[in-house]
Design an enzyme around this catalytic site. Structure first.
Site, PDB file in Angstrom:
ATOM      1  N   SER A   1      -6.542   0.907  -6.902  1.00  0.00           N
ATOM      2  CA  SER A   1      -6.600   2.215  -7.549  1.00  0.00           C
ATOM      3  C   SER A   1      -5.733   2.201  -8.794  1.00  0.00           C
ATOM      4  CB  SER A   1      -6.164   3.311  -6.567  1.00  0.00           C
ATOM      5  OG  SER A   1      -6.286   4.595  -7.146  1.00  0.00           O
ATOM      6  N   THR A   2      -4.694   3.032  -8.876  1.00  0.00           N
ATOM      7  CA  THR A   2      -3.854   3.107 -10.062  1.00  0.00           C
ATOM      8  C   THR A   2      -3.243   1.744 -10.383  1.00  0.00           C
ATOM      9  OG1 THR A   2      -3.303   5.360  -9.401  1.00  0.00           O
ATOM     10  CG2 THR A   2      -1.945   4.359 -11.125  1.00  0.00           C
ATOM     11  N   HIS A  29     -10.925   2.688  -7.376  1.00  0.00           N
ATOM     12  CA  HIS A  29     -11.056   4.125  -7.611  1.00  0.00           C
ATOM     13  C   HIS A  29     -11.255   4.348  -9.109  1.00  0.00           C
ATOM     14  CE1 HIS A  29      -8.381   4.927  -3.822  1.00  0.00           C
ATOM     15  NE2 HIS A  29      -9.590   4.507  -3.516  1.00  0.00           N
ATOM     16  N   MET A  73      -2.428   4.660  -5.648  1.00  0.00           N
ATOM     17  CA  MET A  73      -1.861   5.834  -4.982  1.00  0.00           C
ATOM     18  C   MET A  73      -2.562   6.076  -3.648  1.00  0.00           C
ATOM     19  SD  MET A  73      -1.244   8.627  -8.017  1.00  0.00           S
ATOM     20  CE  MET A  73      -2.963   8.783  -8.420  1.00  0.00           C
ATOM     21  N   ASP A 129      -5.664   4.842   0.973  1.00  0.00           N
ATOM     22  CA  ASP A 129      -7.018   4.328   1.160  1.00  0.00           C
ATOM     23  C   ASP A 129      -6.977   2.819   1.394  1.00  0.00           C
ATOM     24  OD1 ASP A 129      -9.789   4.444   1.308  1.00  0.00           O
ATOM     25  OD2 ASP A 129     -10.059   4.217  -0.857  1.00  0.00           O
TER      26      ASP A 129
END
Length: 374
Positions: free
Chosen positions: A190-191, A218, A311, A314
């Site tokens: 993600s991030t 993401h 973040m 998940d």
């Protein structure tokens, strides 16, 4: 510091931030030039920087801001066009911490709500990382050399920060690697994920040639299209957004398309991609857990899952299912993660066989797919 030529967007973001107990707006500016000229006086921790502005656009302002304050957290903001997505990727290679897509219209309630939620979370988590760094070394306003321009729209990231002390990571490792040689590689991120993914796939050629690689990052539509192109360049192997119903084969990198969950299903004796437009999972779409969990029916314990920076949590539940089925999970360590949410959740859940710095993950994956069990 909010930098956007739209008075509506500046007002909207200012109200959202003003409602949070742990952050405040120190400046609301119209152009990148104003941001560069006033940076020392304002001295913000985080800047939300629009891409398209008069006088000095966001991409041009970015290196000038970082030259004046090297630890400034910059979040690029742009509407979802291919051009802006390309610019956002370029900004990541030049030192931006993250990006966020702006809704086409703030009158659309659901789009504005997602933008609101994601922006506040990014500011909070990326700002928290800055505060942790500041506890070790005071932030500097001394001039720093600008990041070199990338030869590709997304360059290989700079060398990661030193890894956390080995004893700290080792104390979280609770499991041995699977006794089975993996037959598929699954990656969730993600991030900070685009940079991390580029770094990892660059050295995964031997695995990609012999086994399928499936990735959920993401990311919204359009951005995933461009990410797939950059993954193909970095790995020098075919990479594309997955297509519903297509066969899963070695030699390919399959990326979950923005806005749709990617699962794998059985199709005769083979594996196939299944995309769906169901509700968000862990506030994400695509989400990592659906991919991880679905793979168990096909490969059972012959799965290696890697959870990179991001973040939230998940991937942790899907990782638990993979471990219960006999597979293995590797997490990126805290020191080299932009945000140690997803990998940290997996590490603290005790499901990881290794917690590694970013620059050690590819070599470990290569060894595991060659039969190494240590």
């Amino acid at each position: 510091m909010i930098v956007d030529d739209s008075v509506v967007i500046r007002g909207l973001i200012s109200r959202w931030i003003g409602a949070e107990h742990d952050m405040e707006v120190v400046a609301s500016l119209r152009t990148g030039l104003e941001a560069v000229n006033q940076l020392e006086r304002i001295n913000p921790d985080v800047a939300v920087l629009d891409i398209e502005m008069p006088e000095l656009d966001g991409l041009s302002a970015l290196p000038q801001l970082l030259a004046k304050k090297r630890d400034l957290v910059i979040i690029m903001a742009s509407t979802l066009t291919r051009r802006n997505a390309e610019i956002s990727f370029k900004a990541l290679s030049l030192g931006a911490a993250d990006y966020i897509p702006k809704p086409e219209s703030t009158r659309e309630a659901s789009a504005a709500d997602i933008f609101h939620h994601d922006l506040i979370q990014k500011i909070r988590h990326l700002g928290a990382r800055l505060r942790r760094k500041s506890a070790v070394a005071s932030p500097s306003l001394a001039p720093a050399s600008p990041a070199p321009l990338a030869r590709e729209p997304v360059a290989r990231p700079a060398a990661p920060a030193p890894a956390a002390p080995a004893a700290s990571a080792a104390s979280l490792v609770k499991r041995s690697f699977s006794t089975q040689t993996p037959k598929v590689l699954l990656i969730g991120s993600s991030t900070g994920g685009p940079q991390a993914l580029m770094s990892v796939v660059t050295d995964l050629g031997p695995v990609i040639d012999r086994f399928p690689v499936l990735i959920t990052q993401h990311m919204p539509p359009t951005f995933t299209t461009i990410l797939a192109e950059h993954l193909a360049r970095s790995s020098r192997r075919p990479a594309h957004e997955a297509i519903d119903g297509e066969a899963v084969k070695p030699g390919q990198i399959y990326l979950a398309p923005g806005g749709r969950h990617m699962r794998v299903v059985r199709s005769g004796t083979d594996a196939a991609i299944a995309l769906d437009d169901g509700p968000a999972v862990n506030f994400c779409k695509p989400a990592v857990d659906p991919l991880f969990t679905s793979a168990i029916d096909l490969w059972h314990g012959a799965i290696l899952a890697v959870i990179l920076t991001g973040m939230g949590s998940d991937g942790m539940r899907g990782g638990k299912d993979i471990v219960a089925a006999g597979g293995s999970v590797i997490a990126q360590d805290e020191a080299t993660s932009v945000v140690w949410g997803m990998p940290g959740a997996a590490a603290n859940a005790g499901i990881c066989a290794a917690i590694l710095p970013l620059n050690q993950i590819a070599s470990k994956v290569n060894r595991l797919f060659s039969g190494d069990r240590s």
